[in-house]
Motif scaffolding. Structure first.
Motif, PDB file in Angstrom:
ATOM      1  N   PRO A   1      33.192  54.221  38.630  1.00 52.18           N
ATOM      2  CA  PRO A   1      34.164  53.632  39.572  1.00 52.18           C
ATOM      3  C   PRO A   1      33.670  53.504  41.010  1.00 52.18           C
ATOM      4  CG  PRO A   1      34.794  55.871  38.970  1.00 52.18           C
ATOM      5  CD  PRO A   1      33.700  55.472  38.037  1.00 52.18           C
ATOM      6  N   LYS A   2      32.757  54.359  41.428  1.00 53.39           N
ATOM      7  CA  LYS A   2      32.292  54.316  42.818  1.00 53.39           C
ATOM      8  C   LYS A   2      31.506  53.054  43.136  1.00 53.39           C
ATOM      9  CE  LYS A   2      32.090  59.325  43.570  1.00 53.39           C
ATOM     10  NZ  LYS A   2      31.211  60.477  43.913  1.00 53.39           N
ATOM     11  N   LEU A   3      30.908  52.437  42.113  1.00 46.83           N
ATOM     12  CA  LEU A   3      30.091  51.244  42.355  1.00 46.83           C
ATOM     13  C   LEU A   3      30.925  50.008  42.668  1.00 46.83           C
ATOM     14  CD1 LEU A   3      27.235  51.547  39.696  1.00 46.83           C
ATOM     15  CD2 LEU A   3      27.121  51.983  42.147  1.00 46.83           C
ATOM     16  N   LEU A   4      32.072  49.868  42.006  1.00 45.83           N
ATOM     17  CA  LEU A   4      32.873  48.657  42.188  1.00 45.83           C
ATOM     18  C   LEU A   4      34.374  48.881  42.055  1.00 45.83           C
ATOM     19  CD1 LEU A   4      32.893  45.563  42.605  1.00 45.83           C
ATOM     20  CD2 LEU A   4      32.541  45.306  40.134  1.00 45.83           C
ATOM     21  N   LYS A   5      34.788  49.635  41.061  1.00 44.57           N
ATOM     22  CA  LYS A   5      36.208  49.789  40.721  1.00 44.57           C
ATOM     23  C   LYS A   5      37.058  50.256  41.895  1.00 44.57           C
ATOM     24  CE  LYS A   5      39.121  51.876  37.114  1.00 44.57           C
ATOM     25  NZ  LYS A   5      40.087  52.606  37.952  1.00 44.57           N
ATOM     26  N   ASN A   6      36.528  51.181  42.698  1.00 43.61           N
ATOM     27  CA  ASN A   6      37.310  51.744  43.801  1.00 43.61           C
ATOM     28  C   ASN A   6      37.616  50.735  44.903  1.00 43.61           C
ATOM     29  OD1 ASN A   6      37.275  54.150  42.449  1.00 43.61           O
ATOM     30  ND2 ASN A   6      35.779  55.157  43.773  1.00 43.61           N
ATOM     31  N   TYR A   7      36.918  49.612  44.899  1.00 42.18           N
ATOM     32  CA  TYR A   7      37.158  48.588  45.921  1.00 42.18           C
ATOM     33  C   TYR A   7      38.114  47.502  45.451  1.00 42.18           C
ATOM     34  CZ  TYR A   7      32.930  50.619  47.995  1.00 42.18           C
ATOM     35  OH  TYR A   7      32.018  51.478  48.533  1.00 42.18           O
ATOM     36  N   VAL A   8      38.219  47.343  44.153  1.00 36.66           N
ATOM     37  CA  VAL A   8      38.975  46.222  43.577  1.00 36.66           C
ATOM     38  C   VAL A   8      40.476  46.483  43.591  1.00 36.66           C
ATOM     39  CG1 VAL A   8      39.363  44.897  41.459  1.00 36.66           C
ATOM     40  CG2 VAL A   8      37.033  45.507  42.143  1.00 36.66           C
ATOM     41  N   LYS A   9      41.225  45.461  43.980  1.00 38.26           N
ATOM     42  CA  LYS A   9      42.691  45.583  44.004  1.00 38.26           C
ATOM     43  C   LYS A   9      43.276  45.460  42.605  1.00 38.26           C
ATOM     44  CE  LYS A   9      46.849  43.388  45.898  1.00 38.26           C
ATOM     45  NZ  LYS A   9      47.362  42.255  46.722  1.00 38.26           N
ATOM     46  N   GLU A  10      42.749  44.509  41.845  1.00 36.83           N
ATOM     47  CA  GLU A  10      43.285  44.238  40.497  1.00 36.83           C
ATOM     48  C   GLU A  10      42.150  43.840  39.562  1.00 36.83           C
ATOM     49  OE1 GLU A  10      46.405  41.137  38.309  1.00 36.83           O
ATOM     50  OE2 GLU A  10      45.779  40.817  40.379  1.00 36.83           O
ATOM     51  N   ALA A  11      42.174  44.378  38.342  1.00 38.54           N
ATOM     52  CA  ALA A  11      41.192  44.014  37.316  1.00 38.54           C
ATOM     53  C   ALA A  11      41.902  43.237  36.210  1.00 38.54           C
ATOM     54  CB  ALA A  11      40.530  45.251  36.738  1.00 38.54           C
ATOM     55  N   VAL A  12      41.382  42.074  35.892  1.00 39.63           N
ATOM     56  CA  VAL A  12      41.973  41.210  34.868  1.00 39.63           C
ATOM     57  C   VAL A  12      40.995  41.093  33.699  1.00 39.63           C
ATOM     58  CG1 VAL A  12      42.945  38.943  34.356  1.00 39.63           C
ATOM     59  CG2 VAL A  12      43.131  39.891  36.678  1.00 39.63           C
ATOM     60  N   GLN A  13      41.459  41.384  32.478  1.00 39.25           N
ATOM     61  CA  GLN A  13      40.594  41.321  31.302  1.00 39.25           C
ATOM     62  C   GLN A  13      40.755  39.984  30.582  1.00 39.25           C
ATOM     63  OE1 GLN A  13      40.112  44.851  28.764  1.00 39.25           O
ATOM     64  NE2 GLN A  13      41.525  45.926  30.128  1.00 39.25           N
ATOM     65  N   TYR A  14      39.626  39.481  30.063  1.00 38.65           N
ATOM     66  CA  TYR A  14      39.601  38.198  29.360  1.00 38.65           C
ATOM     67  C   TYR A  14      38.962  38.376  27.989  1.00 38.65           C
ATOM     68  CZ  TYR A  14      40.591  36.208  33.955  1.00 38.65           C
ATOM     69  OH  TYR A  14      41.169  35.916  35.164  1.00 38.65           O
ATOM     70  N   ASP A  15      39.341  37.498  27.054  1.00 39.09           N
ATOM     71  CA  ASP A  15      38.734  37.559  25.730  1.00 39.09           C
ATOM     72  C   ASP A  15      37.333  36.939  25.742  1.00 39.09           C
ATOM     73  OD1 ASP A  15      39.746  35.030  26.201  1.00 39.09           O
ATOM     74  OD2 ASP A  15      40.404  34.685  24.146  1.00 39.09           O
ATOM     75  N   THR A  16      37.109  35.964  26.629  1.00 40.70           N
ATOM     76  CA  THR A  16      35.795  35.344  26.753  1.00 40.70           C
ATOM     77  C   THR A  16      35.455  35.131  28.227  1.00 40.70           C
ATOM     78  OG1 THR A  16      36.554  33.043  26.763  1.00 40.70           O
ATOM     79  CG2 THR A  16      36.182  34.069  24.602  1.00 40.70           C
ATOM     80  N   PHE A  17      34.156  35.040  28.517  1.00 40.36           N
ATOM     81  CA  PHE A  17      33.718  34.764  29.884  1.00 40.36           C
ATOM     82  C   PHE A  17      34.075  33.335  30.293  1.00 40.36           C
ATOM     83  CE2 PHE A  17      30.366  38.234  29.369  1.00 40.36           C
ATOM     84  CZ  PHE A  17      31.030  39.105  30.219  1.00 40.36           C
ATOM     85  N   ASN A  18      34.170  32.428  29.339  1.00 43.68           N
ATOM     86  CA  ASN A  18      34.546  31.050  29.656  1.00 43.68           C
ATOM     87  C   ASN A  18      35.914  31.006  30.329  1.00 43.68           C
ATOM     88  OD1 ASN A  18      32.202  30.066  28.602  1.00 43.68           O
ATOM     89  ND2 ASN A  18      33.106  29.128  26.797  1.00 43.68           N
ATOM     90  N   ASN A  19      36.868  31.742  29.767  1.00 47.38           N
ATOM     91  CA  ASN A  19      38.208  31.786  30.348  1.00 47.38           C
ATOM     92  C   ASN A  19      38.193  32.456  31.716  1.00 47.38           C
ATOM     93  OD1 ASN A  19      39.372  30.516  28.140  1.00 47.38           O
ATOM     94  ND2 ASN A  19      39.802  32.427  27.064  1.00 47.38           N
ATOM     95  N   ALA A  20      37.333  33.456  31.864  1.00 47.57           N
ATOM     96  CA  ALA A  20      37.216  34.140  33.162  1.00 47.57           C
ATOM     97  C   ALA A  20      36.680  33.182  34.223  1.00 47.57           C
ATOM     98  CB  ALA A  20      36.303  35.352  33.027  1.00 47.57           C
TER      99      ALA A  20
END
Length: 285
Positions: free
Chosen positions: A169-188
């Motif tokens: 989490p210290k590398l990125l997660k702690n800075y992010v306001k919201e994490a959105v999960q996708y089934d594919t990278f295309n949709n992301a």
């Protein structure tokens, strides 16, 4: 009397269901523990599970044909044993379950080796280097992890990027306001381009290929946020020792005769391959 009959009937039904479930569990355990090479050799077919939207590892062309680095690699490996490859599109978040249940024989689609996966999956020698990177649109002024403060990040469900994001989490997660999960990278990427998310944590092999093939590649920024490099390898059931050995032998031969590099050049232009010495000297758990 009717109540007693009903109770007995319910108990019998419960016992039957329990026995069936136990039987299925035992079948899965046997399947995971047995060596299936002779069956594969007899059928002359091996089933590989993949996410068919993961460019350039395995994806669909406009005409529906399946292409990609891992597709070429898998076909070449089994061509050397006279075995056909049947590619099955799967939900990537369920890949280990599909393998365990025997729906597929291999996971071969930019599959990252990590300690958690090693608990349930056997791996081939690694053949490709990869890294998790942050992709953003330049107009968002995202240069590093801190730049994602208060912003939304996209991740693929069940991906190594998601696992790294959660475990470090210290590398990125702690800075992010919201994490959105996708089934594919295309949709992301669709959401990234529509500004519904401002960053996307993704495999470098995907990011490099996707961005290079966009109408305006210069509108994107790819940033290193500190995640360590990863190795791609083929995943299989623990009991498939012969299958593991056969794949390792073929990869080593392909590294020696230049086939591995030829396939790499076709899809990446520059080498991302694991050096031959590492492939030959790799110790398999």
């Amino acid at each position: 009397m009717k109540k007693i009959v009903k109770i007995i009937t319910c108990l019998l039904a419960f016992l039957i269901v329990g026995a069936t479930l136990a039987g299925c569990t035992n079948v899965r355990k046997r399947a995971n523990g047995q060596d299936n090479w002779k069956k594969i050799e007899k059928k002359k077919k091996v089933v590989i599970g993949l996410d068919d939207s993961f460019v350039p590892m395995g994806f669909r062309e406009k005409d529906g044909s399946l292409v990609g680095f891992d597709v070429d690699l898998a076909r070449e490996v089994f061509k050397r044993y006279g075995i056909d490859v049947d590619f099955q599109t799967i939900d990537w978040s369920m890949k280990e379950t599909e393998l365990r249940n025997g729906t597929i024989d291999l996971i071969w689609n930019g599959y990252t080796v990590n300690p958690e996966r090693k608990k349930t999956v056997a791996f081939s020698v690694p053949y490709l280097r990869n890294q998790q990177v942050l992709v953003s649109k330049k107009k968002e002024n995202v240069y590093d992890a801190k730049s994602m403060k208060g912003k939304a990040l996209g991740l693929q469900s069940g991906s190594s990027g998601y696992e790294s994001y959660m475990s470090q989490p210290k590398l990125l997660k702690n800075y992010v306001k919201e994490a959105v999960q996708y089934d594919t990278f295309n949709n992301a990427f669709l959401d990234l381009n529509a500004n519904r998310i401002q960053g996307l944590l993704i495999d470098s092999v995907y990011a490099d290929y996707y961005v290079a093939h966009e109408p305006d590649p210069n509108s994107y920024r790819i940033s290193d946020v500190g995640f360590e490099s990863e190795n791609f390898a083929v995943g299989m059931r623990k009991g498939d020792k012969t299958l593991q050995k056969k794949i390792n032998m073929a990869l080593a031969q392909m590294a020696k005769d230049g086939t591995l590099q030829k396939i790499s050049n076709k899809w990446f232009g520059t080498t991302k391959m694991v050096p031959l010495k590492e492939i030959e000297n790799q110790k398999i758990d």
